[in-house]
Design an enzyme around this catalytic site. Structure first.
Site, PDB file in Angstrom:
ATOM      1  N   SER A  29       0.836  -1.215   0.000  1.00 35.27           N
ATOM      2  CA  SER A  29       0.000   0.000   0.000  1.00 35.27           C
ATOM      3  C   SER A  29       0.867   1.259   0.000  1.00 35.27           C
ATOM      4  CB  SER A  29      -0.898   0.020   1.240  1.00 35.27           C
ATOM      5  OG  SER A  29      -1.800  -1.048   1.208  1.00 35.27           O
ATOM      6  N   ARG A  78       1.508   4.294  -3.020  1.00 35.12           N
ATOM      7  CA  ARG A  78       1.251   5.704  -2.723  1.00 35.12           C
ATOM      8  C   ARG A  78       2.514   6.540  -2.874  1.00 35.12           C
ATOM      9  NH1 ARG A  78      -2.441   2.483  -0.485  1.00 35.12           N
ATOM     10  NH2 ARG A  78      -4.450   3.272   0.258  1.00 35.12           N
ATOM     11  N   GLY A 127      -5.854  -3.718  -7.765  1.00 31.37           N
ATOM     12  CA  GLY A 127      -7.020  -2.912  -7.403  1.00 31.37           C
ATOM     13  C   GLY A 127      -6.602  -1.554  -6.870  1.00 31.37           C
ATOM     14  N   ARG A 173     -13.853  -6.662 -10.708  1.00 29.27           N
ATOM     15  CA  ARG A 173     -13.936  -6.023  -9.381  1.00 29.27           C
ATOM     16  C   ARG A 173     -14.788  -4.757  -9.443  1.00 29.27           C
ATOM     17  NH1 ARG A 173      -8.296  -6.471  -6.419  1.00 29.27           N
ATOM     18  NH2 ARG A 173      -9.649  -5.918  -4.683  1.00 29.27           N
ATOM     19  N   SER A 220     -13.301   1.138   3.128  1.00 33.43           N
ATOM     20  CA  SER A 220     -12.301   0.787   2.116  1.00 33.43           C
ATOM     21  C   SER A 220     -11.293   1.909   1.964  1.00 33.43           C
ATOM     22  CB  SER A 220     -12.991   0.521   0.777  1.00 33.43           C
ATOM     23  OG  SER A 220     -12.075   0.671  -0.284  1.00 33.43           O
ATOM     24  N   GLN A 272      -9.048   2.004  -0.338  1.00 32.37           N
ATOM     25  CA  GLN A 272      -8.906   2.327  -1.768  1.00 32.37           C
ATOM     26  C   GLN A 272      -9.939   3.372  -2.160  1.00 32.37           C
ATOM     27  OE1 GLN A 272      -9.056  -1.340  -3.971  1.00 32.37           O
ATOM     28  NE2 GLN A 272      -7.051  -2.008  -3.226  1.00 32.37           N
ATOM     29  N   ASP A 309      -6.795  -8.126   4.561  1.00 31.52           N
ATOM     30  CA  ASP A 309      -5.956  -8.947   3.673  1.00 31.52           C
ATOM     31  C   ASP A 309      -5.396 -10.182   4.387  1.00 31.52           C
ATOM     32  OD1 ASP A 309      -6.397  -7.222   1.602  1.00 31.52           O
ATOM     33  OD2 ASP A 309      -4.536  -6.094   1.885  1.00 31.52           O
ATOM     34  N   LYS A 330     -12.330  -9.442  -3.551  1.00 32.31           N
ATOM     35  CA  LYS A 330     -10.874  -9.237  -3.616  1.00 32.31           C
ATOM     36  C   LYS A 330     -10.338  -9.911  -4.885  1.00 32.31           C
ATOM     37  CE  LYS A 330     -10.438  -6.800   0.077  1.00 32.31           C
ATOM     38  NZ  LYS A 330     -10.062  -5.401  -0.051  1.00 32.31           N
TER      39      LYS A 330
HETATM   40  C1  S3P Z   1      -5.579  -1.400   0.037  1.00 31.21           C
HETATM   41  C2  S3P Z   1      -6.806  -1.440   0.644  1.00 31.21           C
HETATM   42  C3  S3P Z   1      -7.566  -2.668   0.853  1.00 31.21           C
HETATM   43  C4  S3P Z   1      -6.689  -3.903   0.721  1.00 31.21           C
HETATM   44  C5  S3P Z   1      -5.796  -3.836  -0.476  1.00 31.21           C
HETATM   45  C6  S3P Z   1      -4.888  -2.618  -0.402  1.00 31.21           C
HETATM   46  C7  S3P Z   1      -4.920  -0.095  -0.155  1.00 31.21           C
HETATM   47  O1  S3P Z   1      -8.582  -2.751  -0.118  1.00 31.21           O
HETATM   48  O2  S3P Z   1      -7.492  -5.060   0.654  1.00 31.21           O
HETATM   49  O3  S3P Z   1      -4.994  -4.998  -0.561  1.00 31.21           O
HETATM   50  O4  S3P Z   1      -3.708  -0.061  -0.459  1.00 31.21           O
HETATM   51  O5  S3P Z   1      -5.594   0.933  -0.001  1.00 31.21           O
HETATM   52  P1  S3P Z   1     -10.018  -2.058   0.099  1.00 31.21           P
HETATM   53  O6  S3P Z   1      -9.806  -0.623   0.268  1.00 31.21           O
HETATM   54  O7  S3P Z   1     -10.797  -2.362  -1.140  1.00 31.21           O
HETATM   55  O8  S3P Z   1     -10.594  -2.724   1.317  1.00 31.21           O
END
Ligand code: S3P
Length: 426
Positions: A20, A24, A91, A119, A164, A166, A311, A338
Site C-alpha cells: 500500500s 502511494r 485494485g 472487481r 475501504s 482504496q 488482507d 478481492k
Molecule cells: C488497500 C486497501 C484494501 C486492501 C488492499 C490494499 C490499499 O482494499 O485489501 O490490498 O492499499 O488501499 P479495500 O480498500 O478495497 O478494502
C-alpha cells in the site's frame, strides 16, 4: 510447488516493502514538486504496474533493486498517455489512479487483467461523479473505464458505504484537484497511509473519529520515503511460526500502523506468542516481530477489526484450522470482491486438507484442531491464497502441491525462497 510437513522454521528475515505504501509513494511522488527517493520499495508486480502507468503519463522514474527515484511532475504535470493505462492485477493502482485521473485535463482509458475487470468500480464512480468527474464504464461499473476532462472538480462530504482505504484514497486524490475541501466519513477506520503521506508532503489533512478532511493544496513538496516491510506479508510467517512446532521467526522492520495491526490482535486473541522489539517511528511506526510456536485456540473475528486485517483473513483461516475449537469470521463480505472470492476459495482449499470449515453469508466458521493432510491446492490466481495454502501445507501431514505458485510475485516475489531459508533448506 511441492511442500511437505515442516519440522520447524527458524531464522531472522526481512519481508518485502509494504504494498500500500509503495503504491502511494510512487503516486504522490509523481504529483509532487521535486524528486522522491523511495527506499524499501516493493518490486512486486502490482507496484510495478503503478510505476508503468505513471511512466506512460510522462513521469520519469528510475529503479534499482529495492529503490526508486521519482522525478515529480507536479500536481498539474502529468501528460496524456498514448494508450490505455493497464493496471494488471492491482485494485489499488486502478482505484487510486481513477481519483487522480478524474482531475486531469486529458481523456484516458484504464483497465487491468481479467480479475480487475470483475472487481466493483461503482463504489469509486459514484463519489467521483458527485465531485463532477466524467467517468464511465464500458460495461457499466466495471473496467475498462473512460475518464474525460471536466472544467473543475468540487469537494464533497461523503459517507463511505464500505470501510475501504482504496475508496477513501480515490476520493482524497481527486480532492487534490477540487476547488473546495473534501470531507469523508468512514464506517470504521481503514488504513490511513494516504493521509499520512499527504501530510508529510505538506498538504493539510485532518483526521478525527473516522472523519477525514482534505484542504486542496497548491502543491505537494517531495520528501524521501522509507517504506517499512509489509505486515500483510509478515502475517504468513507469523502464522507459520505459530502452527509449525519447534519454530521461532523474527521479521525485521515491519510497519505496525494501528490501522494494519488487526492480525497481531487476532493472533494474540488466539493465544499466539508474538513479541515486539526495536519499536521506532518515522512517518509510519515500525518494529521487529518475533513469533514462536504455540497452541492456538479459536476466536471470533468481527466488526471494527475487519478493515484492520482484511488482507490477512485467508491466513487467519489457516491459523483457525490448526487452532483448538471454533473460530467465527463475520462482517467480512468484502472478501468476496478481492483478487478472488476469498471466502469461497479458502473454504474449498482448506476443505481439501480435511479442515472442517463452512462458508457463511459474510465470513466463515472453522472448527479447528483436526489433523490436516496434504493435497493439491489451487491458487485461483490470488497471491494471498497461494501463500496461505503454502503455510497450511507446512502443517499438513504428507506432501502438498501449490498450483500456480508464480502468482506470489504480485506482492512477494521471493516468498518460496524465504520459506526454504527458514526450513534450513537454502
Ligand atoms: C488497500 C486497501 C484494501 C486492501 C488492499 C490494499 C490499499 O482494499 O485489501 O490490498 O492499499 O488501499 P479495500 O480498500 O478495497 O478494502
Amino acid at each position: 510447488m511441492y511442500l511437505s510437513q515442516s519440522a520447524g522454521l527458524h531464522g531472522t528475515i526481512t519481508v518485502p516493502g509494504d504494498k500500500s505504501i509503495s503504491h502511494r509513494a510512487v503516486m504522490l511522488g509523481a504529483l509532487a514538486d521535486g524528486d522522491t527517493h523511495i527506499t524499501g520499495f516493493l518490486m512486486g508486480e502490482d507496484c510495478l504496474s503503478t510505476i508503468d502507468c505513471f511512466r506512460h503519463m510522462g513521469v520519469q522514474i528510475e529503479t534499482t533493486e529495492h529503490e526508486v527515484l521519482v522525478h515529480g511532475a507536479g500536481l498539474h504535470g502529468l501528460k496524456q498517455p498514448d494508450k490505455a493505462l493497464y493496471t494488471g492485477n492491482s485494485g489499488t493502482t486502478t482505484r487510486l489512479l481513477c481519483g487522480i485521473l478524474a482531475g486531469q485535463p486529458f481523456p484516458v482509458q484504464i483497465s487491468g487483467d481479467a480479475s480487475i475487470q470483475k472487481r466493483p468500480m461503482g463504489r469509486i464512480m459514484t463519489p467521483l461523479r458527485q465531485m463532477g468527474a466524467d467517468i464511465t464504464g464500458i460495461h457499466q461499473n466495471y473496467c475498462p473505464l473512460k475518464i474525460h476532462p471536466v472544467p473543475s472538480l468540487r469537494g464533497i462530504s461523503y459517507t463511505l458505504p464500505v470501510a475501504s482505504a482504496q475508496l477513501k484514497s480515490a476520493i482524497l486524490l481527486a480532492g487534490l484537484y477540487a476547488n473546495s475541501p473534501t470531507h469523508i466519513i468512514e464506517p470504521a477506520p481503514s488504513r490511513d497511509h494516504t493521509e499520512r503521506m499527504l501530510r508529510a508532503l505538506g498538504a493539510e489533512v485532518q483526521s478525527e473519529n473516522n472523519h477525514v478532511t482534505l484542504i486542496p493544496p497548491r502543491n505537494l513538496i517531495s520528501k524521501d520515503i522509507a517504506v517499512p516491510a509489509d505486515i500483510s506479508s509478515a502475517a504468513f510467517f507469523l502464522v507459520a511460526a505459530s502452527i509449525v512446532p519447534n519454530s521461532e521467526i523474527t521479521i525485521q522492520n515491519v510497519g505496525i500502523n494501528p490501522t494494519r495491526t488487526g492480525i497481531l490482535d487476532a493472533l494474540r486473541d488466539m493465544g499466539a506468542d508474538i513479541t515486539i522489539s526495536n519499536h521506532h517511528n518515522n512517518a509510519e511506526p515500525v518494529c521487529d516481530l518475533t513469533a514462536r510456536s504455540t497452541k492456538l485456540h479459536g476466536t471470533i473475528i468481527a466488526g471494527e477489526i475487519i478493515p484492520r486485517l482484511i488482507d490477512e483473513l485467508p491466513i487467519l483461516a489457516v491459523a483457525a484450522a490448526f487452532a483448538e475449537g471454533q473460530t467465527v469470521i463475520r462482517d467480512a463480505q468484502e472478501l468476496k470482491v478481492k483478487e478472488s472470492n476469498r471466502i469461497a476459495v479458502m473454504v474449498s482449499e482448506l476443505s481439501k486438507a480435511g479442515a472442517k470449515i463452512r462458508e457463511t453469508e459474510d465470513g466463515m466458521v472453522i472448527d479447528g484442531g483436526h489433523p490436516l493432510h496434504g493435497a493439491s491446492f489451487a491458487s485461483f490466481n490470488d497471491h494471498r491464497v497461494a501463500m496461505s495454502m503454502a503455510v497450511c501445507a507446512l502443517g499438513c501431514e504428507g506432501q502438498s502441491d501449490i498450483l500456480n505458485p508464480e502468482i506470489t510475485a504480485i506482492s512477494y516475489p521471493d516468498f518460496f525462497d524465504t520459506l526454504k531459508k527458514l526450513e534450513g533448506k537454502m
